[in-house]
Motif scaffolding. Structure first.
Motif, short mmCIF file in Angstrom:
data_model
loop_
_atom_site.label_atom_id
_atom_site.label_comp_id
_atom_site.label_asym_id
_atom_site.label_seq_id
_atom_site.Cartn_x
_atom_site.Cartn_y
_atom_site.Cartn_z
N TYR A 1 0.27 4.19 0.71
CA TYR A 1 -0.02 5.10 1.82
C TYR A 1 0.46 4.56 3.17
CZ TYR A 1 -3.19 7.19 -1.61
OH TYR A 1 -3.72 7.77 -2.73
N LEU B 1 -0.08 12.67 -1.39
CA LEU B 1 -0.48 11.64 -0.45
C LEU B 1 -1.24 12.23 0.73
CD1 LEU B 1 2.69 9.33 -0.23
CD2 LEU B 1 0.65 9.00 -1.64
N ASP C 1 0.84 -1.20 0.00
CA ASP C 1 0.00 0.00 0.00
C ASP C 1 0.88 1.26 0.00
OD1 ASP C 1 -1.71 2.11 0.54
OD2 ASP C 1 -2.72 1.12 2.21
N MET D 1 -5.11 11.42 1.80
CA MET D 1 -5.37 10.81 3.11
C MET D 1 -6.26 11.70 3.98
SD MET D 1 -1.60 9.14 3.87
CE MET D 1 -2.12 8.14 5.27
N HIS E 1 0.99 11.95 7.54
CA HIS E 1 0.55 13.19 6.91
C HIS E 1 0.18 14.26 7.93
CE1 HIS E 1 -3.20 11.05 7.81
NE2 HIS E 1 -3.77 12.23 7.87
N GLU F 1 -7.87 7.05 0.37
CA GLU F 1 -6.80 6.10 0.05
C GLU F 1 -7.32 4.87 -0.67
OE1 GLU F 1 -5.98 7.04 4.49
OE2 GLU F 1 -7.59 7.49 3.04
#
Length: 219
Positions: A17, A114, A15, A118, A22, A123
């Motif tokens: 993410y 990203l 994945d 998120m 973040h 995602e």
């Protein structure tokens, strides 16, 4: 029968993410031409399972399309192709108001992308593919991917736009749509590329605001 492949497991074995923090980044959806009427029209018409975006910047248009899909009950995957390195003007020393931050000599566009995805909880919908448009098209073709809708917005000069249109048209499923941005006099290369390709293959294009689109004939 539609046989489009699920892209994420083929592109990412892990994945993308996973493990990305973040929390220290604010949402930054700076971008251009994201809230287009055409996006909603096509999402309602096609109800796509797979959308490919070529040129994603910070993810504003992708996040907007994903929100429209949720609004209209469309379950899709949106693959976002970008080098996330910006273009030459973002690297030019002394450039005024450059809309991109650098860290360790590299733009932080991918990290910002990203974080934006998120923070919007998308995602599971938006898949980043950090490649240039040519290599990404080759990869997706080798994987046998066909998309319902492909949005081309990576280049604005004639050669680059035409190359992207030629590379991604074969990846559009029959009945699907290829579309793009900046069909305006300020970007004559875009207009010329779309017109030349349309004339060559004999498929008419149409425009909505600054967007252009053409639908591939069905089987």
């Amino acid at each position: 029968m539609q046989t489009d492949k699920i892209v994420s497991p083929l592109i990412h074995s892990v994945d993308p993410y996973e493990g990305f923090d973040h929390s220290a980044m604010e949402v930054d959806l700076q971008g251009w031409g994201a809230e287009s009427l055409l996006f909603e029209q096509l999402l309602k018409l096609l109800r796509p399972r797979l959308v490919i975006e070529v040129g994603s910047w910070k993810g504003r248009s992708a996040i907007y399309m994903a929100s429209l899909a949720h609004k209209h009950g469309v379950s899709l995957e949106l693959v976002c192709i970008d080098t996330f390195l910006g273009s030459w003007e973002h690297w030019e020393k002394g450039a005024d108001n450059a809309p991109v931050a650098f860290r360790n000599g590299r733009p932080v566009l991918y990290e910002q992308f990203l974080a934006n995805v998120m923070k919007h909880g998308l995602e599971g919908v938006i898949t980043p593919l950090p490649l240039d448009s040519g290599n990404a098209a080759t990869l997706l073709a080798k994987l046998g991917v066909q998309a319902d809708m492909i949005y081309v917005d990576a280049d604005h000069e004639y050669e680059g736009v035409l190359a992207d249109i030629e590379a991604y048209w074969p990846l559009v499923r029959p009945g699907g749509v290829l579309l793009g941005d900046d069909f305006v006099q300020e970007w004559p290369g875009v207009i010329r590329a779309v017109c030349d390709f349309s004339n060559r293959i004999g498929v008419e294009y149409a425009t909505v605001e600054e967007k252009w689109y053409m639908q591939k004939p069905g089987e």
